[in-house]
Design a protein around this motif. Structure first.
Motif, PDB file in Angstrom:
ATOM      1  N   VAL A  29       0.850  -1.188   0.000  1.00  0.00           N
ATOM      2  CA  VAL A  29       0.000   0.000   0.000  1.00  0.00           C
ATOM      3  C   VAL A  29       0.887   1.239   0.000  1.00  0.00           C
ATOM      4  O   VAL A  29       1.861   1.304   0.758  1.00  0.00           O
ATOM      5  CB  VAL A  29      -0.895   0.037   1.268  1.00  0.00           C
ATOM      6  CG1 VAL A  29      -1.722   1.323   1.304  1.00  0.00           C
ATOM      7  CG2 VAL A  29      -1.790  -1.198   1.339  1.00  0.00           C
ATOM      8  N   ARG A  69       0.359   4.981   0.973  1.00  0.00           N
ATOM      9  CA  ARG A  69      -0.549   5.972   1.564  1.00  0.00           C
ATOM     10  C   ARG A  69      -0.121   7.343   1.045  1.00  0.00           C
ATOM     11  O   ARG A  69       1.022   7.777   1.286  1.00  0.00           O
ATOM     12  CB  ARG A  69      -0.433   5.907   3.087  1.00  0.00           C
ATOM     13  CG  ARG A  69      -1.347   6.879   3.810  1.00  0.00           C
ATOM     14  CD  ARG A  69      -1.022   6.885   5.309  1.00  0.00           C
ATOM     15  NE  ARG A  69      -1.931   7.743   6.048  1.00  0.00           N
ATOM     16  CZ  ARG A  69      -1.727   8.122   7.312  1.00  0.00           C
ATOM     17  NH1 ARG A  69      -0.654   7.698   7.972  1.00  0.00           N
ATOM     18  NH2 ARG A  69      -2.588   8.921   7.910  1.00  0.00           N
ATOM     19  N   LEU A  76       4.431   7.569  -7.933  1.00  0.00           N
ATOM     20  CA  LEU A  76       4.697   6.869  -6.668  1.00  0.00           C
ATOM     21  C   LEU A  76       6.036   6.137  -6.678  1.00  0.00           C
ATOM     22  O   LEU A  76       6.367   5.427  -5.742  1.00  0.00           O
ATOM     23  CB  LEU A  76       3.558   5.889  -6.358  1.00  0.00           C
ATOM     24  CG  LEU A  76       2.144   6.483  -6.302  1.00  0.00           C
ATOM     25  CD1 LEU A  76       1.123   5.396  -5.983  1.00  0.00           C
ATOM     26  CD2 LEU A  76       2.057   7.619  -5.279  1.00  0.00           C
ATOM     27  N   ARG A  86       5.594  -3.308   3.739  1.00  0.00           N
ATOM     28  CA  ARG A  86       4.447  -3.350   2.813  1.00  0.00           C
ATOM     29  C   ARG A  86       3.592  -2.095   2.817  1.00  0.00           C
ATOM     30  O   ARG A  86       2.617  -2.024   2.064  1.00  0.00           O
ATOM     31  CB  ARG A  86       3.562  -4.557   3.143  1.00  0.00           C
ATOM     32  CG  ARG A  86       4.264  -5.889   3.009  1.00  0.00           C
ATOM     33  CD  ARG A  86       3.323  -7.051   3.310  1.00  0.00           C
ATOM     34  NE  ARG A  86       2.179  -7.036   2.409  1.00  0.00           N
ATOM     35  CZ  ARG A  86       1.015  -7.639   2.679  1.00  0.00           C
ATOM     36  NH1 ARG A  86       0.845  -8.276   3.821  1.00  0.00           N
ATOM     37  NH2 ARG A  86       0.026  -7.592   1.808  1.00  0.00           N
ATOM     38  N   PHE A  87       3.929  -1.134   3.651  1.00  0.00           N
ATOM     39  CA  PHE A  87       3.088   0.061   3.779  1.00  0.00           C
ATOM     40  C   PHE A  87       4.002   1.285   3.750  1.00  0.00           C
ATOM     41  O   PHE A  87       4.854   1.446   4.628  1.00  0.00           O
ATOM     42  CB  PHE A  87       2.311  -0.003   5.102  1.00  0.00           C
ATOM     43  CG  PHE A  87       1.258   1.051   5.247  1.00  0.00           C
ATOM     44  CD1 PHE A  87      -0.050   0.815   4.798  1.00  0.00           C
ATOM     45  CD2 PHE A  87       1.544   2.275   5.831  1.00  0.00           C
ATOM     46  CE1 PHE A  87      -1.037   1.783   4.941  1.00  0.00           C
ATOM     47  CE2 PHE A  87       0.566   3.256   5.974  1.00  0.00           C
ATOM     48  CZ  PHE A  87      -0.726   2.999   5.526  1.00  0.00           C
ATOM     49  N   PHE A  88       3.805   2.123   2.729  1.00  0.00           N
ATOM     50  CA  PHE A  88       4.749   3.218   2.498  1.00  0.00           C
ATOM     51  C   PHE A  88       3.999   4.541   2.341  1.00  0.00           C
ATOM     52  O   PHE A  88       2.814   4.555   2.015  1.00  0.00           O
ATOM     53  CB  PHE A  88       5.569   2.935   1.240  1.00  0.00           C
ATOM     54  CG  PHE A  88       6.127   1.535   1.181  1.00  0.00           C
ATOM     55  CD1 PHE A  88       7.007   1.080   2.157  1.00  0.00           C
ATOM     56  CD2 PHE A  88       5.748   0.657   0.166  1.00  0.00           C
ATOM     57  CE1 PHE A  88       7.509  -0.229   2.110  1.00  0.00           C
ATOM     58  CE2 PHE A  88       6.243  -0.645   0.115  1.00  0.00           C
ATOM     59  CZ  PHE A  88       7.127  -1.090   1.082  1.00  0.00           C
ATOM     60  N   GLU A  89       4.713   5.632   2.541  1.00  0.00           N
ATOM     61  CA  GLU A  89       4.079   6.939   2.414  1.00  0.00           C
ATOM     62  C   GLU A  89       4.618   7.657   1.182  1.00  0.00           C
ATOM     63  O   GLU A  89       5.827   7.903   1.072  1.00  0.00           O
ATOM     64  CB  GLU A  89       4.337   7.760   3.691  1.00  0.00           C
ATOM     65  CG  GLU A  89       3.266   8.827   3.888  1.00  0.00           C
ATOM     66  CD  GLU A  89       3.182   9.329   5.320  1.00  0.00           C
ATOM     67  OE1 GLU A  89       3.209   8.500   6.263  1.00  0.00           O
ATOM     68  OE2 GLU A  89       3.117  10.569   5.499  1.00  0.00           O
ATOM     69  N   ASN A  90       3.711   7.947   0.255  1.00  0.00           N
ATOM     70  CA  ASN A  90       3.950   8.785  -0.929  1.00  0.00           C
ATOM     71  C   ASN A  90       4.868   8.187  -1.995  1.00  0.00           C
ATOM     72  O   ASN A  90       4.804   8.596  -3.157  1.00  0.00           O
ATOM     73  CB  ASN A  90       4.489  10.163  -0.515  1.00  0.00           C
ATOM     74  CG  ASN A  90       3.442  10.941   0.287  1.00  0.00           C
ATOM     75  OD1 ASN A  90       2.258  10.907  -0.050  1.00  0.00           O
ATOM     76  ND2 ASN A  90       3.864  11.608   1.341  1.00  0.00           N
ATOM     77  N   SER A  91       5.700   7.255  -1.622  1.00  0.00           N
ATOM     78  CA  SER A  91       6.696   6.777  -2.579  1.00  0.00           C
ATOM     79  C   SER A  91       7.164   5.377  -2.187  1.00  0.00           C
ATOM     80  O   SER A  91       7.291   5.068  -0.997  1.00  0.00           O
ATOM     81  CB  SER A  91       7.884   7.753  -2.550  1.00  0.00           C
ATOM     82  OG  SER A  91       8.870   7.358  -3.464  1.00  0.00           O
ATOM     83  N   TYR A  92       7.400   4.535  -3.171  1.00  0.00           N
ATOM     84  CA  TYR A  92       7.939   3.201  -2.898  1.00  0.00           C
ATOM     85  C   TYR A  92       9.424   3.351  -2.536  1.00  0.00           C
ATOM     86  O   TYR A  92      10.164   4.040  -3.225  1.00  0.00           O
ATOM     87  CB  TYR A  92       7.787   2.312  -4.128  1.00  0.00           C
ATOM     88  CG  TYR A  92       7.887   0.826  -3.823  1.00  0.00           C
ATOM     89  CD1 TYR A  92       6.747   0.052  -3.694  1.00  0.00           C
ATOM     90  CD2 TYR A  92       9.121   0.210  -3.660  1.00  0.00           C
ATOM     91  CE1 TYR A  92       6.820  -1.311  -3.414  1.00  0.00           C
ATOM     92  CE2 TYR A  92       9.214  -1.150  -3.372  1.00  0.00           C
ATOM     93  CZ  TYR A  92       8.056  -1.902  -3.245  1.00  0.00           C
ATOM     94  OH  TYR A  92       8.139  -3.240  -2.955  1.00  0.00           O
TER      95      TYR A  92
END
Lengths: 253, 253
Positions: A50, A52, A149, B181-187
């Motif tokens: 995911v 966010r 992203l 598995r959980f990211f903010e704004n960017s991989y």
């Protein structure tokens, strides 16, 4: 009928597109992350992630892909991605990655994992008194989403989910009878469907979609007539993009 | 943490593969049909269907596709299909179906609808005290599933769901941290993953899978090393089969 809190919410499902400005508390976010974590995944590979989206400029850019300006206003915007990148990286680090092994099977396993996560998160959101909208519309331009992203090779954006505290009160959108969608042992012959869905067609014709508050939506058959009137060129090259993300979709000879 | 009945079940998720012989009551089946009916679908097209497999011989044949004999013993076996057939038929009856319009967009919209239905049904099942297993393994031979269930053009089998009253008590299968598995704004950049997942790798190595009761499962990294060691030939021609079901996957020039 068998009922409980979970099912009450499922049967009262509505899509919400407008939200109060209240942020979703971080403890709710933490809970939703756990829900994603414990969602079933194909052969336990957990091949989804995911992103966010919290940066307002990035939200606006995603909303432009979706062609839905309400997306930029949603308190939360999550993009669910089919993700083989992390697992491929691990396989490479143990020196066991074969070219072409991020194949059709792995792509669809990851795609399915991402979809299961969307619905599981959605159920959690609704159970906590929030509402949201699933965004297939990120598929309008997945190449742009990949760029925005920074999605690496072996990933692909599947669906978005915008959510928050609802600030509108939409009707439930009518559904066709399950007589047309639930069968025993064998798919039935399809004949005289237009006559059979006449009641549903009329019902849909009286439903008001809040996006166009003063205008009834098309009858269901009219929606379908438009939907199948021509191929959708905008998304037709999606498989090429999936290949350019490193997936091997080439059929065997 | 935010909690309620729905989330308690989600966080306690386990896969069950063995069930008591108790049939699932018809009122439960009726409730689950309503849950499917009210599940969100791409642009409201409801492009998915369920085949409930009740014929014992047919169950056995599906279990052979899955290469899992427990599938034949499950009280309920549902096959979720991506279904444009009904909607195409309606478009044809209003004389508005263009060749090639069952395209990439429509295929993936229907595929996603079917997946959302699987997870929503699964959440309802778990909330009512039942357990089950999602069967990606129908993908071992989707052509055979199409034949067995008489699936028409413009449909494709996506996932199965076998369920009933659990007759086993498996451990929860360990999951990796959401940090991965959980990211903010960017991989993020992926680096030193093997080191980072070392704890998880060890944890998975101590988990007992009830399918092989006396044998620990592979470490996660070993599972991945096997998964990416070569392309999976068995499923590589799936896109060809989707095309032979009438879908237009041909890229634009």
């Amino acid at each position: 009928m068998e009922n409980n809190q979970t099912i009450s919410h499922q049967l009262a499902h509505r899509t919400f597109r407008e939200f109060t400005t209240d942020p979703v508390p971080e403890e709710v976010i933490d809970t939703l992350k756990k829900v994603v974590q414990w969602t079933a995944s194909s052969t336990g590979k957990q091949a989804s992630s995911v992103i966010r989206v919290t940066d307002p400029e990035l939200k606006k850019q995603i909303s432009e892909v979706c062609k839905q300006e309400y997306v930029a206003r949603a308190p939360e915007l999550w993009i669910f991605i089919a993700d083989n990148a992390r697992n491929v990286q691990i396989a490479k680090e143990v020196d066991s990655f074969a070219e072409g092994s991020a194949d059709v099977r792995k792509f669809f396993a990851a795609y399915g994992d991402a979809c299961l996560n969307v619905q599981n998160t959605y159920n959690a959101i609704e159970s906590l008194g929030y509402g949201g909208v699933i965004l297939g519309s990120i598929g309008n331009d997945p190449a742009r989403v990949i760029e925005l992203l920074h999605l690496p090779k072996y990933t692909f954006p599947v669906l978005g989910l915008a959510f928050g505290k609802p600030n509108q009160n939409p009707e439930q959108k009518p559904r066709m009878s399950m007589d047309f969608r639930f069968f025993e042992n064998s798919y039935p012959e399809l004949d005289n469907m237009l006559e059979q869905i006449a009641d549903y067609d009329r019902e849909m014709g009286t439903y008001y979609d809040l996006r166009n508050a003063n205008q009834r939506v098309d009858k269901f058959s009219t929606q379908l007539a438009k939907y199948y009137a021509k191929p959708d060129e905008e998304r037709q090259n999606m498989l090429k993009l999936i290949e350019s993300q490193g997936f091997n979709l080439k059929p065997l000879d």
